[in-house]
Design a protein around this motif. Structure first.
Motif, PDB file in Angstrom:
ATOM      1  N   GLU A 146      28.109   4.853  63.456  1.00 17.56           N
ATOM      2  CA  GLU A 146      29.073   5.677  62.717  1.00 17.56           C
ATOM      3  C   GLU A 146      28.760   5.688  61.228  1.00 17.56           C
ATOM      4  OE1 GLU A 146      33.176   4.857  63.530  1.00 17.56           O
ATOM      5  OE2 GLU A 146      32.853   4.903  65.684  1.00 17.56           O
ATOM      6  N   GLU A 203      49.077   7.174  59.197  1.00 19.66           N
ATOM      7  CA  GLU A 203      48.207   6.385  60.069  1.00 19.66           C
ATOM      8  C   GLU A 203      48.246   6.860  61.520  1.00 19.66           C
ATOM      9  OE1 GLU A 203      49.035   2.241  59.601  1.00 19.66           O
ATOM     10  OE2 GLU A 203      48.914   2.356  57.425  1.00 19.66           O
ATOM     11  N   ILE A 240      45.476   9.473  62.748  1.00 18.53           N
ATOM     12  CA  ILE A 240      44.177   9.006  63.238  1.00 18.53           C
ATOM     13  C   ILE A 240      44.278   8.629  64.708  1.00 18.53           C
ATOM     14  CG2 ILE A 240      42.406   7.224  62.983  1.00 18.53           C
ATOM     15  CD1 ILE A 240      43.083   7.236  59.969  1.00 18.53           C
ATOM     16  N   THR A 241      45.334   7.939  65.070  1.00 17.52           N
ATOM     17  CA  THR A 241      45.542   7.564  66.467  1.00 17.52           C
ATOM     18  C   THR A 241      45.635   8.815  67.338  1.00 17.52           C
ATOM     19  OG1 THR A 241      46.724   5.591  65.744  1.00 17.52           O
ATOM     20  CG2 THR A 241      47.039   6.277  68.023  1.00 17.52           C
ATOM     21  N   THR A 260      44.375  11.847  66.787  1.00 20.27           N
ATOM     22  CA  THR A 260      43.107  12.568  66.914  1.00 20.27           C
ATOM     23  C   THR A 260      42.073  11.817  67.737  1.00 20.27           C
ATOM     24  OG1 THR A 260      42.317  11.700  64.793  1.00 20.27           O
ATOM     25  CG2 THR A 260      43.418  13.850  64.768  1.00 20.27           C
ATOM     26  N   LYS A 261      42.233  10.513  67.886  1.00 19.03           N
ATOM     27  CA  LYS A 261      41.301   9.740  68.718  1.00 19.03           C
ATOM     28  C   LYS A 261      41.741   9.668  70.171  1.00 19.03           C
ATOM     29  CE  LYS A 261      39.254   6.808  65.212  1.00 19.03           C
ATOM     30  NZ  LYS A 261      38.948   5.429  64.812  1.00 19.03           N
ATOM     31  N   ASN A 262      42.884  10.231  70.494  1.00 21.23           N
ATOM     32  CA  ASN A 262      43.402  10.199  71.852  1.00 21.23           C
ATOM     33  C   ASN A 262      42.460  10.966  72.780  1.00 21.23           C
ATOM     34  OD1 ASN A 262      44.775  10.634  74.257  1.00 21.23           O
ATOM     35  ND2 ASN A 262      46.753  10.830  73.258  1.00 21.23           N
ATOM     36  N   PRO A 263      41.889  10.301  73.785  1.00 23.04           N
ATOM     37  CA  PRO A 263      40.943  10.972  74.677  1.00 23.04           C
ATOM     38  C   PRO A 263      41.592  12.056  75.551  1.00 23.04           C
ATOM     39  CG  PRO A 263      41.387   8.747  75.451  1.00 23.04           C
ATOM     40  CD  PRO A 263      42.075   8.893  74.123  1.00 23.04           C
ATOM     41  N   THR A 300      39.561  19.061  72.631  1.00 25.78           N
ATOM     42  CA  THR A 300      38.906  19.405  71.364  1.00 25.78           C
ATOM     43  C   THR A 300      39.587  20.600  70.708  1.00 25.78           C
ATOM     44  OG1 THR A 300      36.806  18.547  72.171  1.00 25.78           O
ATOM     45  CG2 THR A 300      36.717  20.061  70.310  1.00 25.78           C
ATOM     46  N   ARG A 356      42.669  19.458  68.982  1.00 32.49           N
ATOM     47  CA  ARG A 356      42.344  18.751  67.723  1.00 32.49           C
ATOM     48  C   ARG A 356      42.042  19.753  66.623  1.00 32.49           C
ATOM     49  NH1 ARG A 356      39.224  15.338  71.222  1.00 32.49           N
ATOM     50  NH2 ARG A 356      40.251  13.334  71.406  1.00 32.49           N
TER      51      ARG A 356
END
Length: 66
Positions: free
Chosen positions: A3, A42, A45-46, A48-51, A55, A58
């Motif tokens: 990363e 905060e 971020i959680t 947008t990272k949720n699988p 897409t 997002r």
């Protein structure tokens, strides 16, 4: 690819293009805005990272906020 390496490459290209197009200050201000937003939100971020988040969803969220 790590990363950190990806972040470095993207930041280098962003800096170079901003400098070439003489918009370095504008990009700096915009990035500061994004950084402040992320610090204050905060959960964003959680989210947008949720699988489970598609897409397309997002992208829609990012466009609505920024």
């Amino acid at each position: 690819m790590s990363e950190e390496l990806i972040a470095y490459r993207y930041s280098k290209v962003l800096f170079d293009l901003s400098e070439q197009q003489n918009v370095l200050e504008e990009v700096h201000v915009y990035l500061e805005y994004i950084a402040k937003f992320l610090v204050q939100n905060e959960n964003f971020i959680t989210l947008t990272k949720n699988p489970l988040l598609l897409t397309e969803d997002r992208e829609r969220i990012l466009k609505a906020i920024f």
